[in-house]
Structures are given as C-alpha cells and as structure tokens.
Design an enzyme around this catalytic site. Structure first.
Site, PDB file in Angstrom:
ATOM      1  N   ASP A   1      -8.132  -4.922  13.483  1.00 32.95           N
ATOM      2  CA  ASP A   1      -7.812  -3.596  13.528  1.00 32.95           C
ATOM      3  C   ASP A   1      -7.198  -3.424  12.139  1.00 32.95           C
ATOM      4  O   ASP A   1      -6.142  -2.922  12.067  1.00 32.95           O
ATOM      5  CB  ASP A   1      -6.979  -3.203  14.758  1.00 32.95           C
ATOM      6  CG  ASP A   1      -6.454  -1.784  14.555  1.00 32.95           C
ATOM      7  OD1 ASP A   1      -7.078  -0.848  13.883  1.00 32.95           O
ATOM      8  OD2 ASP A   1      -5.749  -1.305  15.468  1.00 32.95           O
ATOM      9  N   SER A   2      -8.016  -3.499  11.238  1.00 32.95           N
ATOM     10  CA  SER A   2      -7.326  -3.426   9.810  1.00 32.95           C
ATOM     11  C   SER A   2      -8.090  -2.345   8.824  1.00 32.95           C
ATOM     12  O   SER A   2      -8.799  -1.547   9.314  1.00 32.95           O
ATOM     13  CB  SER A   2      -7.713  -4.770   9.018  1.00 32.95           C
ATOM     14  OG  SER A   2      -9.281  -4.694   8.691  1.00 32.95           O
TER      15      SER A   2
ATOM     16  N   GLU B   1       0.559  -8.047  11.880  1.00 28.01           N
ATOM     17  CA  GLU B   1       0.448  -6.888  11.012  1.00 28.01           C
ATOM     18  C   GLU B   1       1.315  -7.230   9.538  1.00 28.01           C
ATOM     19  O   GLU B   1       2.285  -7.688   9.743  1.00 28.01           O
ATOM     20  CB  GLU B   1       1.296  -5.710  11.558  1.00 28.01           C
ATOM     21  CG  GLU B   1       1.527  -4.440  10.431  1.00 28.01           C
ATOM     22  CD  GLU B   1       0.205  -3.945   9.728  1.00 28.01           C
ATOM     23  OE1 GLU B   1      -0.637  -3.523  10.450  1.00 28.01           O
ATOM     24  OE2 GLU B   1       0.260  -3.820   8.578  1.00 28.01           O
TER      25      GLU B   1
ATOM     26  N   HIS C   1      -9.130   3.555  19.338  1.00 27.07           N
ATOM     27  CA  HIS C   1      -8.321   2.419  19.915  1.00 27.07           C
ATOM     28  C   HIS C   1      -8.946   2.106  21.284  1.00 27.07           C
ATOM     29  O   HIS C   1      -8.860   0.942  21.780  1.00 27.07           O
ATOM     30  CB  HIS C   1      -7.086   2.760  20.199  1.00 27.07           C
ATOM     31  CG  HIS C   1      -6.045   3.051  19.114  1.00 27.07           C
ATOM     32  ND1 HIS C   1      -5.472   4.139  18.549  1.00 27.07           N
ATOM     33  CD2 HIS C   1      -5.965   1.950  18.044  1.00 27.07           C
ATOM     34  CE1 HIS C   1      -5.048   3.768  17.266  1.00 27.07           C
ATOM     35  NE2 HIS C   1      -5.353   2.607  16.943  1.00 27.07           N
TER      36      HIS C   1
ATOM     37  N   ASP D   1       0.541 -11.881   7.129  1.00 26.14           N
ATOM     38  CA  ASP D   1      -0.881 -11.772   6.885  1.00 26.14           C
ATOM     39  C   ASP D   1      -1.724 -12.568   7.949  1.00 26.14           C
ATOM     40  O   ASP D   1      -1.410 -13.691   7.873  1.00 26.14           O
ATOM     41  CB  ASP D   1      -1.390 -12.494   5.810  1.00 26.14           C
ATOM     42  CG  ASP D   1      -2.793 -12.381   5.256  1.00 26.14           C
ATOM     43  OD1 ASP D   1      -3.506 -12.713   6.055  1.00 26.14           O
ATOM     44  OD2 ASP D   1      -3.183 -12.172   3.890  1.00 26.14           O
TER      45      ASP D   1
ATOM     46  N   GLN E   1       0.722  -1.227   0.017  1.00 29.22           N
ATOM     47  CA  GLN E   1       0.117   0.067  -0.018  1.00 29.22           C
ATOM     48  C   GLN E   1       0.916   1.254  -0.035  1.00 29.22           C
ATOM     49  O   GLN E   1       2.034   1.239   0.068  1.00 29.22           O
ATOM     50  CB  GLN E   1      -0.965   0.003   1.290  1.00 29.22           C
ATOM     51  CG  GLN E   1      -0.221  -0.355   2.590  1.00 29.22           C
ATOM     52  CD  GLN E   1      -0.811  -1.077   3.397  1.00 29.22           C
ATOM     53  OE1 GLN E   1      -2.031  -1.343   3.521  1.00 29.22           O
ATOM     54  NE2 GLN E   1      -0.408  -1.464   4.837  1.00 29.22           N
TER      55      GLN E   1
HETATM   56  N1  SAM Z   1      -7.367   2.398  12.815  1.00 25.48           N
HETATM   57  C1  SAM Z   1      -7.556   2.140  11.321  1.00 25.48           C
HETATM   58  C2  SAM Z   1      -8.698   2.275  10.441  1.00 25.48           C
HETATM   59  O1  SAM Z   1      -9.877   1.557  10.829  1.00 25.48           O
HETATM   60  O2  SAM Z   1      -8.601   3.179   9.519  1.00 25.48           O
HETATM   61  C3  SAM Z   1      -6.849   0.894  11.111  1.00 25.48           C
HETATM   62  C4  SAM Z   1      -5.199   1.082  11.499  1.00 25.48           C
HETATM   63  S1  SAM Z   1      -3.867  -0.158  11.173  1.00 25.48           S
HETATM   64  C5  SAM Z   1      -2.903   0.979  10.476  1.00 25.48           C
HETATM   65  C6  SAM Z   1      -4.715  -1.073   9.968  1.00 25.48           C
HETATM   66  C7  SAM Z   1      -3.527  -2.074   9.195  1.00 25.48           C
HETATM   67  O3  SAM Z   1      -4.079  -3.282   8.729  1.00 25.48           O
HETATM   68  C8  SAM Z   1      -2.470  -1.579   8.063  1.00 25.48           C
HETATM   69  O4  SAM Z   1      -1.081  -1.259   8.783  1.00 25.48           O
HETATM   70  C9  SAM Z   1      -2.594  -2.702   7.269  1.00 25.48           C
HETATM   71  O5  SAM Z   1      -1.129  -2.937   6.711  1.00 25.48           O
HETATM   72  C10 SAM Z   1      -3.051  -3.982   8.135  1.00 25.48           C
HETATM   73  N2  SAM Z   1      -3.672  -4.919   7.537  1.00 25.48           N
HETATM   74  C11 SAM Z   1      -4.317  -4.998   6.302  1.00 25.48           C
HETATM   75  N3  SAM Z   1      -4.629  -6.251   5.962  1.00 25.48           N
HETATM   76  C12 SAM Z   1      -4.133  -7.238   6.862  1.00 25.48           C
HETATM   77  C13 SAM Z   1      -3.934  -8.505   6.666  1.00 25.48           C
HETATM   78  N4  SAM Z   1      -4.555  -9.199   5.774  1.00 25.48           N
HETATM   79  N5  SAM Z   1      -3.317  -8.948   7.637  1.00 25.48           N
HETATM   80  C14 SAM Z   1      -2.505  -8.343   8.908  1.00 25.48           C
HETATM   81  N6  SAM Z   1      -2.697  -6.675   8.648  1.00 25.48           N
HETATM   82  C15 SAM Z   1      -3.323  -6.300   7.786  1.00 25.48           C
END
Ligand code: SAM
Length: 275
Positions: A158-159, A109, A65, A140, A34
């Site tokens: 929290d994705s 993450e 959070h 993943d 991304q």
């Molecule tokens: N608070 C946020 C929101 O709702 O906008 C979410 C924040 S957090 C930074 C989201 C994270 O999910 C990102 O860093 C992204 O890389 C991660 N992410 C997305 N898909 C994922 C997956 N399949 N496995 C683990 N992490 C993932």
C-alpha cells in the site's frame, strides 16, 4: 505546496491536472522522505497528499482500502489469519483487515510522520494502530523483508507510486523476498497505478510478479480522486487465484459481484499486460 487561489492541484502532466477547491490548508511538512500536505476540501473532506499526489480523501478512501484488503482476503484458498502491510501509514488498510477479523497485522511504514499526520487528521483510519492485533514498525518495507522470519497469509503493498522510496517495492528482488515471507497459499497484492495514465507502473508490477509467482492477475476499481479514476491492483500467488466461495459481507464498495467483475479487464489493459 503553495495554494493558488485556494485550489490544490495534482499535476498529471504539463497539460493536465485535477483540482480541488479547498477551505484551508491544515498542514504542510517536509520529512526526510517526502512532502506531506493536508487540505480541507469542499467536496471530498480532508485530503492527504504526498509529494503533490493524492493519497486519500475522507470521501472516497473506502474504495481503495476495501479493494486492497478484501479482494485478497476472499481469494485466498484458506481463510487468512495474518497480514503484512508495506506502506499504509495512514492506517486505512489495517482498519479493513481488523474488520475482516485478522488475528495478526504487521504494518511497515517508512515515514513516521505519515503516521503522526494521520493520527491527528484522519483518526478514523489511524486508530487501527492502537489495536493490540496491529504491530506498527517504522522502516523500509524492502529492508524489513530481508531480515523477516515470520510468515503472512496476505502481503499488501500500500505504497506511493514507483518513484522515490517506493521504487524498490515494484521489482523482482522485492517480490522474491515477499514470496519467502508468504505462508503456503499466500497472496500478495500491490497497488499498481492508473492503467490509463501510468501504464508503466502496472507493467512493472505485473512483469516483476510474473517472474516470481505462478499465478498473477490484475483487478481494477473506480477511485474518483486518483488519476483517471480508474485504478489497478496486481495480485500474485503460487496457488490458483479464484474466489474461495465464502459468503461475502458487502462493504461500502466491495460485494460479491464486484469481486467477480473486478478481474474483467478492458481490452487496452489486457493488451498492456500481455504485450
Ligand atoms: N493509498 C495510497 C495511494 O495509492 O496513493 C497509498 C497511501 S500510503 C500513505 C503510502 C505510504 O507508503 C506512504 O506513507 C509512504 O511513506 C509509504 N512508503 C513508500 N515507500 C515505502 C517503503 N519503501 N517502505 C515502507 N513504506 C513506504
């Protein structure tokens, strides 16, 4: 991400956007997964954006959070001791679980660069990764759960929104592997988007969870910098979902009344998930 006259804008549609006037762009990087940008805004402090969508700002991150961690914590029928965070590379959710006294927190993450960026620009969140109770795994979340043999009292998703790498995290197959990783009476919560602008994200999460868990509930919170400012979270468990009754320590947003009121849904949201 190109700045137009020092404004960062998150586009909601062809006709709608939310704009922040910014002092500076601190970072713009394209990772394998991304695009990550960090801005210094006038009104919200530092802002982290992924693929042009606001992930957090220093000023209002406490709402998201606290709500993604404390609600499941106080709804679990037994006091939770362990949690799995999927996503959450900024460290904010882990920070809140540490405040609640959890003994074991695993954070999976997918993008190591989110963690690095947060360590550099959002140390008050990412410092949670230096705590010995937190295990950070880069990978993943869906793949992690396929191999995982541990049990967790709480699992939170929290994705990013259900497009790109996060799409798999909103499907029934994923919720099935979540269920296997939950301890008895365990609870899952996922962020499920704005009921007003992203009704399909909420429906996807709710219907997917409904197929897997006996009890599913939706709660909401006011998050000024997310689309519409009105955000949903979807919670599932095989145990009844009601507050444990422990004394609730207020946070900055969360308190006992918020815990009770967050599940009172406006009629259009209720109809969205009942339809
Ligand atoms: N608070 C946020 C929101 O709702 O906008 C979410 C924040 S957090 C930074 C989201 C994270 O999910 C990102 O860093 C992204 O890389 C991660 N992410 C997305 N898909 C994922 C997956 N399949 N496995 C683990 N992490 C993932």
């Amino acid at each position: 991400m190109r700045l137009i006259e020092n404004w960062f804008s998150e586009r909601y549609s062809e006709n709608l956007q939310l704009s922040f006037r910014v002092m500076d762009q601190l970072l713009s990087v394209k990772t394998d997964f991304q695009r990550i940008d960090v801005f210094e805004t006038y009104d919200f402090g530092k802002l982290l954006s992924i693929d042009g969508t606001v992930q957090l700002t220093e000023k209002d991150e406490f709402v998201y959070h606290e709500m993604i961690t404390r609600v499941p914590y106080f709804m679990a029928s037994r006091k939770p001791r362990s949690a799995l965070i999927i996503g959450g590379g900024d460290g904010g959710a882990a920070r809140e679980f540490l405040k609640l006294g959890l003994e074991r927190i695993t954070n999976v993450e997918i993008d190591s660069q989110v963690v690095e960026v947060s360590r550099k620009f959002f140390p008050s969140l990412a410092s949670s990764f230096s705590d010995s109770r937190v295990t950070l795994i880069i990978g993943d979340g869906a793949e992690f759960l396929k191999e995982n043999r541990d049990k967790f009292d709480i699992i939170i998703v929290d994705s990013t929104d259900p497009v790109g790498p996060a799409e798999v995290l909103f499907h029934k197959e994923f919720y099935n592997s979540v269920k296997k990783a939950l301890s008895k009476d365990g609870i899952i919560v996922t962020q499920s988007g704005s009921p007003f602008y992203q009704p399909n994200g909420l429906k996807l999460a709710y219907n997917g969870m409904k197929e897997v868990f006996r009890n599913v509930s939706v709660y909401t919170a006011f998050i000024p910098t997310y689309p519409s400012g009105f955000w949903s979270f979807t919670m599932g468990s095989d145990s009844p979902l009601s507050a444990r009754g422990d004394e609730v320590d207020p946070g900055k947003y969360f308190n006992a009344r918020v815990l009770e009121g967050a599940f009172s849904l406006p009629q259009f949201v209720y109809e969205l998930i009942s339809g």
